[in-house]
Scaffold this active site. Structure first.
Site, PDB file in Angstrom:
ATOM      1  N   CYS A 177       5.949 -15.484  11.867  1.00  0.00           N
ATOM      2  CA  CYS A 177       6.208 -14.353  10.891  1.00  0.00           C
ATOM      3  C   CYS A 177       7.479 -14.187  10.062  1.00  0.00           C
ATOM      4  O   CYS A 177       7.589 -13.677   9.040  1.00  0.00           O
ATOM      5  CB  CYS A 177       5.840 -12.846  11.356  1.00  0.00           C
ATOM      6  SG  CYS A 177       3.874 -13.138  11.823  1.00  0.00           S
ATOM      7  N   HIS A 227       8.227  -7.712   6.558  1.00  0.00           N
ATOM      8  CA  HIS A 227       6.807  -8.317   6.956  1.00  0.00           C
ATOM      9  C   HIS A 227       5.721  -7.502   7.243  1.00  0.00           C
ATOM     10  O   HIS A 227       5.876  -6.406   7.913  1.00  0.00           O
ATOM     11  CB  HIS A 227       7.308  -9.083   8.121  1.00  0.00           C
ATOM     12  CG  HIS A 227       5.917  -9.747   8.877  1.00  0.00           C
ATOM     13  ND1 HIS A 227       5.125 -10.564   8.176  1.00  0.00           N
ATOM     14  CD2 HIS A 227       5.585  -9.832  10.091  1.00  0.00           C
ATOM     15  CE1 HIS A 227       4.201 -10.827   9.039  1.00  0.00           C
ATOM     16  NE2 HIS A 227       4.239 -10.490  10.113  1.00  0.00           N
ATOM     17  N   ASN A 282      -1.898  -8.944   7.940  1.00  0.00           N
ATOM     18  CA  ASN A 282      -0.669  -9.865   8.481  1.00  0.00           C
ATOM     19  C   ASN A 282      -0.945 -11.306   8.224  1.00  0.00           C
ATOM     20  O   ASN A 282      -1.630 -11.881   8.734  1.00  0.00           O
ATOM     21  CB  ASN A 282      -0.429  -9.572  10.016  1.00  0.00           C
ATOM     22  CG  ASN A 282       0.734 -10.249  10.378  1.00  0.00           C
ATOM     23  OD1 ASN A 282       1.256 -11.059   9.800  1.00  0.00           O
ATOM     24  ND2 ASN A 282       1.241 -10.020  11.709  1.00  0.00           N
TER      25      ASN A 282
HETATM   26  C1  LIG Z   1      -2.550  -4.363  18.379  1.00  0.00           C
HETATM   27  C2  LIG Z   1      -2.083  -2.929  18.063  1.00  0.00           C
HETATM   28  C3  LIG Z   1      -2.849  -2.334  16.721  1.00  0.00           C
HETATM   29  C4  LIG Z   1      -2.870  -1.942  19.238  1.00  0.00           C
HETATM   30  O1  LIG Z   1      -2.814  -0.642  19.006  1.00  0.00           O
HETATM   31  P1  LIG Z   1      -2.453   0.272  20.322  1.00  0.00           P
HETATM   32  O2  LIG Z   1      -2.043   1.516  19.915  1.00  0.00           O
HETATM   33  O3  LIG Z   1      -1.016  -0.616  20.895  1.00  0.00           O
HETATM   34  O4  LIG Z   1      -3.416   0.123  21.021  1.00  0.00           O
HETATM   35  P2  LIG Z   1      -3.750  -0.371  22.784  1.00  0.00           P
HETATM   36  O5  LIG Z   1      -3.548  -1.877  22.798  1.00  0.00           O
HETATM   37  O6  LIG Z   1      -2.748   0.438  23.525  1.00  0.00           O
HETATM   38  O7  LIG Z   1      -5.096  -0.054  23.123  1.00  0.00           O
HETATM   39  C5  LIG Z   1      -5.655   1.219  22.966  1.00  0.00           C
HETATM   40  C6  LIG Z   1      -7.020   1.397  23.100  1.00  0.00           C
HETATM   41  O8  LIG Z   1      -7.670   0.891  21.987  1.00  0.00           O
HETATM   42  C7  LIG Z   1      -8.765  -0.261  22.521  1.00  0.00           C
HETATM   43  N1  LIG Z   1      -8.593  -1.064  21.264  1.00  0.00           N
HETATM   44  C8  LIG Z   1      -8.001  -2.170  21.082  1.00  0.00           C
HETATM   45  N2  LIG Z   1      -8.420  -2.790  20.108  1.00  0.00           N
HETATM   46  C9  LIG Z   1      -9.358  -2.114  19.305  1.00  0.00           C
HETATM   47  C10 LIG Z   1     -10.046  -2.263  18.164  1.00  0.00           C
HETATM   48  N3  LIG Z   1      -9.825  -3.139  17.412  1.00  0.00           N
HETATM   49  N4  LIG Z   1     -10.993  -1.040  17.907  1.00  0.00           N
HETATM   50  C11 LIG Z   1     -11.174  -0.129  18.716  1.00  0.00           C
HETATM   51  N5  LIG Z   1     -10.492  -0.089  19.962  1.00  0.00           N
HETATM   52  C12 LIG Z   1      -9.433  -0.989  20.272  1.00  0.00           C
HETATM   53  C13 LIG Z   1      -7.896  -0.851  23.592  1.00  0.00           C
HETATM   54  O9  LIG Z   1      -9.054  -1.460  24.334  1.00  0.00           O
HETATM   55  C14 LIG Z   1      -7.401   0.446  24.232  1.00  0.00           C
HETATM   56  O10 LIG Z   1      -8.549   1.051  24.891  1.00  0.00           O
HETATM   57  P3  LIG Z   1      -8.369   1.841  26.364  1.00  0.00           P
HETATM   58  O11 LIG Z   1      -7.478   3.209  26.190  1.00  0.00           O
HETATM   59  O12 LIG Z   1      -9.984   2.339  26.742  1.00  0.00           O
HETATM   60  O13 LIG Z   1      -7.879   0.794  27.317  1.00  0.00           O
HETATM   61  C15 LIG Z   1      -0.786  -2.548  18.197  1.00  0.00           C
HETATM   62  O14 LIG Z   1      -0.129  -2.817  19.659  1.00  0.00           O
HETATM   63  C16 LIG Z   1      -0.082  -3.697  17.478  1.00  0.00           C
HETATM   64  O15 LIG Z   1       0.046  -3.493  16.372  1.00  0.00           O
HETATM   65  N6  LIG Z   1       0.753  -4.377  17.860  1.00  0.00           N
HETATM   66  C17 LIG Z   1       1.701  -5.328  17.181  1.00  0.00           C
HETATM   67  C18 LIG Z   1       1.035  -6.678  16.933  1.00  0.00           C
HETATM   68  C19 LIG Z   1       1.533  -7.616  16.019  1.00  0.00           C
HETATM   69  O16 LIG Z   1       1.817  -6.945  15.025  1.00  0.00           O
HETATM   70  N7  LIG Z   1       1.392  -8.917  16.262  1.00  0.00           N
HETATM   71  C20 LIG Z   1       1.680  -9.737  15.092  1.00  0.00           C
HETATM   72  C21 LIG Z   1       3.370  -9.827  15.110  1.00  0.00           C
HETATM   73  S1  LIG Z   1       3.876 -10.780  13.701  1.00  0.00           S
END
Ligand SMILES: CC(C)(COP(=O)(O)OP(=O)(O)OC[C@H]1O[C@@H](n2cnc3c(N)ncnc32)[C@H](O)[C@@H]1OP(=O)(O)O)[C@@H](O)C(=O)NCCC(=O)NCCS
Length: 331
Positions: free
Chosen positions: A117, A258, A288
């Protein structure tokens, strides 16, 4: 004494595929909800390629748009084509060579770089250096990715994030001191290589029936770790770009981050009291799109009248690698 040469952006172009993948579409294939995705990421829909479309198609369209914008009718005027992609047309040769063929600029040097990215800013920096050293006069910088081709649509924690797109700029040598790429900063930390990666398909684990069965050709992501790192680095980049160029938020017309996650973008803006009106966001419609996201947003921002000749913009990015990069550009 000769005046220093700057790399001015004389052309800007972008494109996305026509096919739209909405949160409602994802609700039908994984256990998720529009509300969860919108609240956690800011994404409502993204564009993805259809069967038969590819990274090259998007890259060539964005390049043509940028060349038109620069008023370049003969692509053989280009001295160099740099393509950032982590989703190349084929493993080799470089997608940049295929772009060069499609544009009809035989002889122009062409190579790919890979910085996920952060890739547009990495490629922009390389182009800037080729121009500032007097090696090239006209450089095409393209960032094109089709992350949907490497997305595991059974993994709800990652598949909600990614979309496809391409953006391109033409850089030209200019003796004007008030225009061009004014500052760039690049960093990487390979210790975090597995935060976001595709495990199979390379020389260590070539494609096999097993790698396909294990979903080894798809993106694996440690979402929470990526999130924490991204917040820290996006904040740092904004501070570094302003400090090194002696800018305050008042001097900046637009921050083009980004399009990683609305919460990450907002945290960087908040740290430096940037009003969100000065931060361009289109993640709601495109998700993204990896390296393409910044030129895609820049092109849209210009079309919407948010930036124009003379504007000062800050671009900041974070991605797999791990990589992070920033630039200050005077349009
Ligand atoms: C991926 C992302 C949106 C997840 O959000 P988060 O707030 O960190 O969520 P978590 O991973 O802590 O998960 C929280 C809960 O939601 C659930 N969950 C994950 N994806 C889900 C979805 N699409 N829909 C519903 N629930 C979801 C998980 O299983 C977890 O459940 P649990 O508490 O029962 O275990 C976030 O971590 C993020 O944006 N990270 C950066 C990733 C990124 O940008 N990557 C590219 C970089 S260039």
């Amino acid at each position: 004494m000769d005046k220093p040469i700057r790399a001015a952006i004389t052309g800007l172009g972008a494109t996305v595929p026509e096919k739209v993948l909405t949160n409602a579409d994802l609700e039908k294939i994984i256990d998720t909800s529009d509300e969860w995705i919108t609240t956690r990421t800011g994404i409502r829909e993204r564009r993805i390629v259809s069967d038969g479309e590819s990274t090259l198609d998007l890259a060539v369209q964005a390049s043509r748009n940028a060349l038109d914008d620069a008023g370049i009718t003969d692509p053989s005027e280009l001295d160099l084509i740099i393509c950032h992609t982590v989703t190349p047309e084929i493993p080799f040769p470089a997608t940049a060579c295929l772009i060069q063929k499609a544009l009809g600029s035989s002889g122009t040097a062409a190579f790919d770089i890979s910085a996920a990215c952060s890739g547009f800013i990495y490629a922009l920096t390389i182009g800037q250096k080729f121009i500032e050293t007097g090696t090239c006069r006209k450089v095409l910088v393209v960032a094109a990715d089709t992350l949907s081709r490497f997305t595991d649509y059974t993994d709800r924690s990652s598949c909600i994030l990614f979309g496809d797109g391409a953006g391109a700029v033409v850089l030209e040598a200019s003796e004007r001191s008030d225009r061009g790429v004014m500052y760039t900063v690049l960093h990487a930390d390979g210790n975090g290589w597995d935060f976001i990666h595709v495990p199979a398909g390379g020389s260590r684990t070539p494609a096999s029936r097993e790698t396909v069965d294990n979903h080894g050709h798809f993106i694996k992501m440690r979402g929470r770790d990526v999130y924490k790192f991204a917040v820290a680095k996006m904040q740092w980049l904004l501070g570094d770009c302003m400090e090194k160029c002696n800018l305050t938020p008042d001097d900046v017309d637009l921050v083009v981050p980004h399009q990683v996650n609305i919460r990450i973008i907002e945290s960087a803006a908040k740290k430096y009291d940037f009003p969100m009106e000065k931060v361009y966001v289109n993640i709601d419609r495109f998700g993204n799109t990896s390296g393409a996201s910044i030129p895609l947003a820049m092109e849209e921002a210009r079309r919407n009248g948010k930036i124009g000749p003379g504007s000062t913009i800050l671009v900041i990015a974070f991605g797999a690698g791990l990589t992070w990069a920033g630039a200050v550009i005077k349009m």
